[in-house]
Each structure stands twice: as structure tokens, then as C-alpha cells.
Design a protein around this motif. Structure first.
Motif, short mmCIF file in Angstrom:
data_model
loop_
_atom_site.label_atom_id
_atom_site.label_comp_id
_atom_site.label_asym_id
_atom_site.label_seq_id
_atom_site.Cartn_x
_atom_site.Cartn_y
_atom_site.Cartn_z
N ILE A 178 0.85 -1.20 0.00
CA ILE A 178 0.00 0.00 0.00
C ILE A 178 0.88 1.24 0.00
O ILE A 178 0.64 2.19 -0.75
CB ILE A 178 -0.96 -0.01 1.20
CG1 ILE A 178 -2.00 -1.10 1.01
CG2 ILE A 178 -1.62 1.35 1.40
CD1 ILE A 178 -2.89 -1.35 2.20
N ARG A 179 1.92 1.25 0.83
CA ARG A 179 2.84 2.39 0.86
C ARG A 179 3.54 2.56 -0.49
O ARG A 179 3.74 3.68 -0.95
CB ARG A 179 3.85 2.23 1.99
CG ARG A 179 3.24 2.40 3.36
CD ARG A 179 4.28 2.51 4.47
NE ARG A 179 5.41 1.62 4.33
CZ ARG A 179 5.57 0.48 4.98
NH1 ARG A 179 4.67 0.08 5.85
NH2 ARG A 179 6.64 -0.27 4.79
N CYS A 180 3.90 1.46 -1.13
CA CYS A 180 4.52 1.54 -2.46
C CYS A 180 3.56 2.13 -3.48
O CYS A 180 3.95 2.97 -4.29
CB CYS A 180 4.98 0.15 -2.92
SG CYS A 180 6.42 -0.46 -2.05
N ARG A 181 2.30 1.68 -3.44
CA ARG A 181 1.29 2.23 -4.37
C ARG A 181 1.12 3.73 -4.16
O ARG A 181 1.05 4.50 -5.11
CB ARG A 181 -0.04 1.52 -4.17
CG ARG A 181 -1.14 2.03 -5.09
CD ARG A 181 -2.48 1.41 -4.82
NE ARG A 181 -2.94 1.91 -3.53
CZ ARG A 181 -3.84 1.29 -2.78
NH1 ARG A 181 -4.36 0.15 -3.17
NH2 ARG A 181 -4.23 1.81 -1.63
N GLU A 182 1.09 4.18 -2.90
CA GLU A 182 0.95 5.60 -2.60
C GLU A 182 2.17 6.39 -3.07
O GLU A 182 2.04 7.49 -3.62
CB GLU A 182 0.74 5.79 -1.10
CG GLU A 182 -0.57 5.23 -0.62
CD GLU A 182 -0.68 5.12 0.90
OE1 GLU A 182 -1.74 4.69 1.36
OE2 GLU A 182 0.29 5.46 1.61
N PHE A 183 3.35 5.83 -2.89
CA PHE A 183 4.59 6.47 -3.34
C PHE A 183 4.57 6.67 -4.86
O PHE A 183 4.84 7.76 -5.36
CB PHE A 183 5.80 5.60 -2.93
CG PHE A 183 7.10 6.04 -3.51
CD1 PHE A 183 7.84 7.06 -2.90
CD2 PHE A 183 7.62 5.45 -4.65
CE1 PHE A 183 9.06 7.46 -3.44
CE2 PHE A 183 8.82 5.85 -5.19
CZ PHE A 183 9.54 6.86 -4.58
N VAL A 184 4.24 5.60 -5.58
CA VAL A 184 4.18 5.67 -7.04
C VAL A 184 3.11 6.67 -7.48
O VAL A 184 3.34 7.49 -8.37
CB VAL A 184 3.92 4.28 -7.65
CG1 VAL A 184 3.59 4.36 -9.14
CG2 VAL A 184 5.13 3.38 -7.42
N ALA A 185 1.94 6.64 -6.84
CA ALA A 185 0.87 7.57 -7.19
C ALA A 185 1.29 9.02 -6.95
O ALA A 185 1.00 9.89 -7.77
CB ALA A 185 -0.40 7.25 -6.40
N TYR A 186 1.98 9.27 -5.84
CA TYR A 186 2.42 10.63 -5.53
C TYR A 186 3.36 11.16 -6.61
O TYR A 186 3.14 12.24 -7.15
CB TYR A 186 3.11 10.68 -4.17
CG TYR A 186 3.68 12.03 -3.83
CD1 TYR A 186 2.83 13.06 -3.41
CD2 TYR A 186 5.03 12.29 -3.94
CE1 TYR A 186 3.34 14.31 -3.10
CE2 TYR A 186 5.54 13.54 -3.63
CZ TYR A 186 4.70 14.54 -3.22
OH TYR A 186 5.21 15.79 -2.92
N TYR A 187 4.38 10.40 -6.94
CA TYR A 187 5.35 10.88 -7.92
C TYR A 187 4.77 10.88 -9.33
O TYR A 187 5.07 11.78 -10.13
CB TYR A 187 6.67 10.12 -7.82
CG TYR A 187 7.44 10.61 -6.62
CD1 TYR A 187 8.11 11.83 -6.65
CD2 TYR A 187 7.41 9.92 -5.41
CE1 TYR A 187 8.76 12.33 -5.54
CE2 TYR A 187 8.06 10.41 -4.29
CZ TYR A 187 8.74 11.61 -4.36
OH TYR A 187 9.37 12.12 -3.26
N LEU A 188 3.92 9.92 -9.65
CA LEU A 188 3.24 9.93 -10.95
C LEU A 188 2.28 11.12 -11.02
O LEU A 188 2.24 11.82 -12.04
CB LEU A 188 2.50 8.62 -11.17
CG LEU A 188 1.81 8.45 -12.51
CD1 LEU A 188 2.80 8.55 -13.66
CD2 LEU A 188 1.08 7.11 -12.56
N GLY A 189 1.53 11.37 -9.94
CA GLY A 189 0.60 12.50 -9.92
C GLY A 189 1.32 13.83 -10.08
O GLY A 189 0.90 14.68 -10.85
#
Length: 169
Positions: free
Chosen positions: A136-147
Motif C-alpha cells: 500500500i505504501r509503495c502504491r501511494e509512493f508511485v501515485a504521488y510521484y506519478l501525480g
């Protein structure tokens, strides 16, 4: 005290640093973010910031009843701003946004009272100790930088297209 309602909350590093410094001075900061979103990547991007916010004693709440499109900030019952400006780079550099600043203690105090009711009846406090797994933390990290990357591209892409069109003409 500072209370911020933000729908697409991806603030830059300077704004985050200002929040950090204010919190260190003892300013109570509450940020109310979307519990539901029409753009899921931005919801996950905001999740990535929760740990950082809470590490700096910034209270995080999620608005639950509906999609949140509010853009409002209140400071010390003295000043407020409301409008279309999101706390991200696209609103700062790529969109036409408008906010109204109000410096009227009676009015701002009344708005704060209404906001307190909204927080009490429509928001969920996000517990800093909530369990979050590695993936979940990895998904949030990727979403943050992708966003943030998408916002940068959206912000500056129209300018690049304008230059290309002029070169073709």
C-alpha cells in the motif's frame, strides 16, 4: 490555527516546508482532504503525504459524504481564502484560478463555526497509527510521484505545443 480544505492536495516543497515550520512554532494545523475522489490517482497521491503531515503534528481528516471540491483556508479567525485554487503546481502555473481573500474577524469566525460542524459531522480523523502494509505504501509512493509528474506535464505541455505550432507555421 490553520484549517485547509483541499481537493487535489499535492503541495510543493516550499509550501510543505512552511507547514512544517508553522507546526514547529506551535500552530495547530488541520487539513481536510478528499475521502472520495473523481480522480483516484490524486487520492492515492494525497495518502502518500499523510505520514509526512502527521509526523509534523498536522491533523489529517477526510471528507466522507461526497467528492470534495472545496478550496478554502482559515487562519486564526482573522483571515480566510476561498475559490478555485488547488494546492498544486497546475493551479499555480497552468490554470486560470480565482480566490477571494477575506479579512473580517466576524465573518471568518462565523465561517470557522460552520467548518467545525462540517468537520464534526462529515469528516473522519486519520489516525497516525493506522496500519498500512508495504505494498500500500509503495502504491501511494508511485501515485504521488506519478501525480506530481502528470501535473508538471499538464502544466507545461500547452506551452510546448504553442512553440511547436509556431515553428510549423
Amino acid at each position: 490555527t490553520v484549517t485547509i480544505f483541499g481537493s487535489y492536495f499535492l503541495p510543493g516543497f516550499r509550501f510543505r516546508r512552511a507547514l512544517e515550520k508553522a507546526s514547529a512554532r506551535g500552530v495547530r494545523i488541520r487539513i481536510i482532504l478528499a475521502g472520495k475522489s473523481d480522480i483516484p490517482i490524486f487520492l492515492n497521491s494525497s495518502y502518500y503525504l499523510y505520514s509526512w503531515l502527521q509526523k509534523h503534528q498536522i491533523e489529517v481528516y477526510e471528507w466522507q459524504p461526497s467528492v470534495l471540491h472545496a478550496k478554502l483556508a482559515l487562519v486564526d479567525d482573522i483571515w480566510m481564502t476561498v475559490g478555485s485554487f488547488n494546492l498544486n503546481q497546475l493551479s499555480a502555473y497552468g490554470s486560470i484560478e480565482l480566490n477571494i481573500d477575506v479579512k473580517d474577524e466576524e465573518f471568518v469566525s462565523q465561517v470557522r463555526k460552520e467548518i467545525e460542524i462540517l468537520i464534526k459531522n462529515g469528516c473522519t480523523y486519520i489516525d497516525p497509527a493506522r496500519p498500512r502494509g508495504f505494498f500500500i505504501r509503495c502504491r501511494e509512493f508511485v501515485a504521488y510521484y506519478l501525480g506530481r509528474t502528470l501535473i508538471h506535464l499538464i502544466t507545461f505541455f500547452p506551452g510546448l505545443m504553442g512553440k511547436r505550432k509556431k515553428m510549423i507555421d
